[in-house]
Design an enzyme around this catalytic site. Structure first.
Site, PDB file in Angstrom:
ATOM      1  N   HIS A  31      30.423 -16.378 -33.169  1.00 44.83           N
ATOM      2  CA  HIS A  31      30.754 -14.962 -33.285  1.00 44.83           C
ATOM      3  C   HIS A  31      32.112 -14.642 -32.658  1.00 44.83           C
ATOM      4  O   HIS A  31      32.940 -13.923 -33.237  1.00 44.83           O
ATOM      5  CB  HIS A  31      29.642 -14.154 -32.612  1.00 44.83           C
ATOM      6  CG  HIS A  31      29.692 -12.681 -32.827  1.00 44.83           C
ATOM      7  ND1 HIS A  31      30.383 -11.841 -31.977  1.00 44.83           N
ATOM      8  CD2 HIS A  31      29.133 -11.884 -33.776  1.00 44.83           C
ATOM      9  CE1 HIS A  31      30.240 -10.588 -32.394  1.00 44.83           C
ATOM     10  NE2 HIS A  31      29.487 -10.589 -33.478  1.00 44.83           N
TER      11      HIS A  31
ATOM     12  N   SER B 154      30.450  -5.768 -36.126  1.00 45.50           N
ATOM     13  CA  SER B 154      31.176  -6.764 -35.327  1.00 45.50           C
ATOM     14  C   SER B 154      32.393  -7.286 -36.061  1.00 45.50           C
ATOM     15  O   SER B 154      33.412  -7.620 -35.452  1.00 45.50           O
ATOM     16  CB  SER B 154      30.262  -7.940 -34.987  1.00 45.50           C
ATOM     17  OG  SER B 154      29.388  -7.650 -33.940  1.00 45.50           O
TER      18      SER B 154
ATOM     19  N   ASP C 145      33.313 -11.256 -25.899  1.00 43.68           N
ATOM     20  CA  ASP C 145      32.494 -11.795 -26.981  1.00 43.68           C
ATOM     21  C   ASP C 145      31.847 -13.089 -26.525  1.00 43.68           C
ATOM     22  O   ASP C 145      31.592 -13.262 -25.333  1.00 43.68           O
ATOM     23  CB  ASP C 145      33.367 -11.993 -28.239  1.00 43.68           C
ATOM     24  CG  ASP C 145      32.615 -11.703 -29.527  1.00 43.68           C
ATOM     25  OD1 ASP C 145      31.648 -12.437 -29.807  1.00 43.68           O
ATOM     26  OD2 ASP C 145      32.969 -10.762 -30.239  1.00 43.68           O
TER      27      ASP C 145
END
Length: 840
Positions: free
Chosen positions: A262, A624, A188
């Site tokens: 994220h 996600s 990620d």
């Protein structure tokens, strides 16, 4: 201490002291007399002959086999013999370098090898021209050449919503032990090690992990001690990104630090600490917990803020994660486009690499993509990967505005109410303009304070318009807040110019009173009310304001108790077997998990989401967000059943998933409608796979559908465009002499892209319970298909008894149709176990 740390990071960030990206290349060699570097260089991934570490079964002189070191039983009984791996890895590197030296000696130029891949694929990443790539592909030892391509990023309430506290957490000793010693690897955008979700302070001491061998990079912004037992490894991969010319080490951080948010969000969802207060703008939104709060986190940063990522970096990250010994690999990412030149979706380099990760007993979970609700938009393809769709759970943040005529209009926004019971004057943004602003924005976007008449706006509720500028054009809600604060407005009322714009609004937390009317009908009602009570002169200038309102609070969540709905954006099947969009005999997505309005950890230096700049928490949506839910819950299952294969774990998750809510209503899928609210229709397997994940049922499935290396190799051998040599080089597996069909793979689903006449399929179920149990099979047939199943009853289990049963499925087309149809098969045991598989 934390504040001082972030001060150092911000100073480091804004002064751009790093300058250029450090040289990440594994090797840089000059061959021949010329040093000229040709134009048109691009990064390519190249697979070469010779099995990777996890697939090598011996046969070379003085090089012992390494494949057995990654089997479930070996890993549970022995220490990994690292010297065998290192020796074979050195051999692979030597052969790769010999190939490159020979090739570039002929072309008389230097080259740079960005990565050597060893563990899950044997190959490398290197810069080539298109002509060189074509020539290299003709070398006898080269199996595949694939050009680099871009990839993109594809919970306070969910533990209770999924029944964890009284379910599988309780079975594993409560949240203090749930996920103990399981390592979740996340590819990620990195991690914020200072976030309380990843703190080891106040936790039971983390014991050393014998099975994990990863390292922790150290950088000025990622200091020594960032890996603390909760975070067990942290590395970054940016060689391909740097060769693209877009990477700036200072801006994107050439370290594991998350500069986006994220990666911290997904890590906290999968394995964040339990009971961490979620505080945004001083408002408490509940206590957060990861799905496996005691699991360890291994960070493999291959995505970067603004630019996303590049596939060679992602493959390198996955290769390293398997080498390090992760148990679960979580990929909240998807390709921007199909891999260039790939013949089969299942044979692109990433999917081949992930197959070998599964061979090494690593469970792989990947986001299905955010291309919904359109069909055939999934970007996770292969049957050895759990592809996750996003669900909308039962939590919402409603708000209301009350007009002076007692009309109540519903809306949303995580904002405080207006002060007191009094009504406040309303003023439309266009009626308060006194100057010229930024031509990129309309005055109704409320982005530029200087264009408004401050005395006229002060103390009033300013009406702005949520237009597509907020979706695509750079306008932000945070700038609206800045405008209102500069003008001294009492609060914000935001209307939409269309239902399409309203459907794209996601509630966010604000510090000022406010509401967004996401429905065009309600927006029109408010604007009509305002117009009828505002007096204007002959020039259209308002001279008297009579419209008044007060805003309720929107910071308190409500819970409807409904089952999950497939989110509008969640990618849909059917799966494709090639990039001509021919359908595959594989079901995708596989499962549904919460992925809408999910609270998770954030980094205050994140800039990709302007609404959460400076915050430690963010509420985000996407597959996600759904993916780490499944990764964390799978970690709990792996802790409970450490010897189960990845296929067995996936089967338990998929076959016990919910098809109905608690009221017996079939799960619904959101579709585009003519209003801001999506329409609903019954969800199909192409929307939700096996259904909405139910981890407590998955913990005791009774029977499972298992598959292993030989099964996946046979599946690949049945795929078009692959040679036996390619498959052997990639997997170490030999194709059977008699090739089967892709439908023979023992998946927990029956999927046929095309049914002409009659097809006979086989599946094998295996007992994983401790007792003898008799199962009865019932089914519903798809439209225009007759289904027969034998046997209808069978008995498995018990010492010395038959543990597995082959089931024969006969499907016969009874009509001609170009529309997909669906059915279901249910297995009910006499001891209470029940599973199901879809037919599509």
């Amino acid at each position: 201490m934390e504040g001082a740390h972030w001060t150092r990071i911000l100073n480091f960030f804004f002064t751009f002291l790093l300058g250029l990206l450090p040289n990440l290349a594994n090797s840089s060699c000059g061959s021949g007399a010329s040093t000229d570097v040709p134009d048109g260089l691009e990064v390519y991934m190249v697979l070469v002959s010779g099995q990777p570490v996890v697939a090598y079964k011996g046969g070379l002189s003085d090089l012992n086999a390494t494949a057995q070191l990654f089997t479930r039983r070996w890993k549970s009984r022995h220490r990994t013999r690292d010297y065998l791996v290192k020796k074979y890895r050195a051999y692979l590197t030597k052969k790769q370098d010999e190939l490159l030296e020979s090739f570039f000696k002929t072309h008389r130029r230097p080259y740079t090898k960005l990565y050597s891949y060893h563990h899950i694929v044997n190959g490398f990443a290197v810069e080539l021209t298109a002509q060189e790539a074509e020539l290299l592909g003709k070398e006898s030892s080269v199996m595949q050449v694939e050009k680099s391509y871009r990839v993109q990023k594809a919970t306070v309430h969910t533990p209770e919503y999924l029944g964890l506290p009284e379910g599988i957490w309780a079975q594993e000793g409560g949240f203090l032990r749930a996920g103990e010693d399981i390592v979740i690897g996340l590819v990620d955008t990195g991690i914020d090690p200072t976030h309380p979700s990843f703190s080891a302070t106040g936790q039971s001491p983390y014991r050393p992990l014998r099975s994990y061998r990863g390292k922790c990079e150290v950088a000025p912004e990622f200091p020594l001690g960032s890996c603390n037992g909760k975070i067990v490894g942290a590395q970054h991969f940016a060689a391909a990104a740097s060769k693209d010319g877009m990477f700036n080490a200072s801006l994107y951080f050439a370290s594991p630090l998350d500069g986006d948010g994220h990666g911290s969000h997904t890590a906290s969802t999968a394995a964040g600490n339990h009971g961490v207060p979620v505080l945004v703008n001083g408002v408490f939104y509940g206590n957060a917990s990861g799905m496996a709060p005691r699991a360890r986190i291994a960070v493999y940063k291959a995505l970067y803020r603004i630019i996303g990522g590049f596939m060679p970096d992602v493959v390198a990250a996955c290769d390293q994660a398997v080498a390090d010994g992760v148990d679960v690999l979580s990929l909240s990412l998807a390709p921007n486009s199909p891999p260039p030149g790939s013949i089969s979706t299942f044979l692109n380099i990433l999917d081949v690499a992930l197959l070998n990760a599964v061979k090494a007993n690593v469970l792989v979970v990947q986001a299905a993509g955010n291309g919904g609700p359109h069909e055939q938009t999934v970007t996770s393809f292969s049957p050895w990967i759990i592809s996750v769709g996003a669900g909308v759970d039962d939590r919402s943040y409603p708000n209301t505005i009350v007009l002076s005529d007692k009309t109540v209009l519903p809306g949303t926004l995580l904002a405080p109410p207006t002060k007191g019971p009094i009504f406040y004057d309303l003023i439309l943004a266009n009626d308060a303009v006194q100057g010229e602003g930024n031509p990129l924005y309309s005055p109704s976007d409320c982005q530029v304070p200087s264009i408004f008449n401050k005395p006229l706006v002060q103390g009033k509720l300013l009406i702005c318009i949520y237009s597509f500028n907020f979706v695509f054009g750079g306008a932000s809600m945070q700038q609206v807040v800045t405008t209102l604060e500069a003008l001294g407005a009492a609060g914000l009322v935001m209307v939409v110019e269309s239902d399409s714009a309203g459907s794209m609004f996601t509630p966010i937390p604000l510090t000022i009173p406010g509401i967004v009317l996401v429905d065009a009908m309600h927006s029109e009602a408010l604007l009509t009310y305002y117009s009828n009570r505002t007096v204007k002169d002959a020039t259209g200038k308002p001279v008297q304001f009579g419209a008044q309102a007060r805003i309720g609070g929107g910071q308190i969540a409500t819970y409807s108790g409904q089952g999950q709905q497939v989110a509008l954006f969640s990618s849909r099947g059917p799966d494709m077997k090639d990039f001509n969009f021919n359908q595959a005999d594989v079901l995708k997505p596989n499962i549904l998990a919460p992925g809408y309005l999910i609270w998770g950890a954030w980094t205050p230096i994140g800039i990709d989401s302007p609404n959460y700049i400076g915050q430690r928490w963010a509420m985000m949506s996407g597959t996600s967000m759904a993916t780490p839910h499944v990764a964390g819950l799978a970690a709990l299952l792996k802790e409970k059943y450490p010897l189960w294969s990845p296929a067995a774990l996936a089967s338990a998750l998929v076959t016990t998933a919910d098809l109905e809510d608690s009221r017996g209503i079939p799960l619904q899928a959101q579709q585009i409608s003519g209003s801001s609210a999506p329409s609903l229709q019954p969800a199909t397997p192409f929307d939700m796979g096996g259904g909405a994940l139910n981890i407590n049922a998955a913990a005791n499935p009774g029977i499972i559908f298992d598959a292993g290396e030989a099964d996946y190799v046979a599946f690949l051998c049945s795929a078009e465009g692959a040679t036996r040599e390619q498959i052997f080089a990639s997997t170490g597996g030999m194709c059977p002499s008699l090739l089967g069909r892709s439908t023979d793979l023992n998946t927990p689903s029956i999927t046929l892209a095309c049914l002409n006449g009659t097809q006979i399929l086989f599946r094998t179920v295996t007992n994983v319970a401790n007792n003898i149990e008799t199962y009865t099979i019932t089914w519903t047939s798809p439209t225009d298909v007759a289904v027969a199943i034998a046997p209808v009853t069978f008995t498995v289990g018990g010492a010395g008894e038959q543990q597995s049963q082959q089931i024969t499925f006969t499907l016969r087309a009874t009509g001609i149709s170009t529309v997909s149809s669906f059915g279901h098969v249910t297995f009910v045991g006499n001891l209470g176990h029940q599973i199901h598989i879809p037919i599509s």
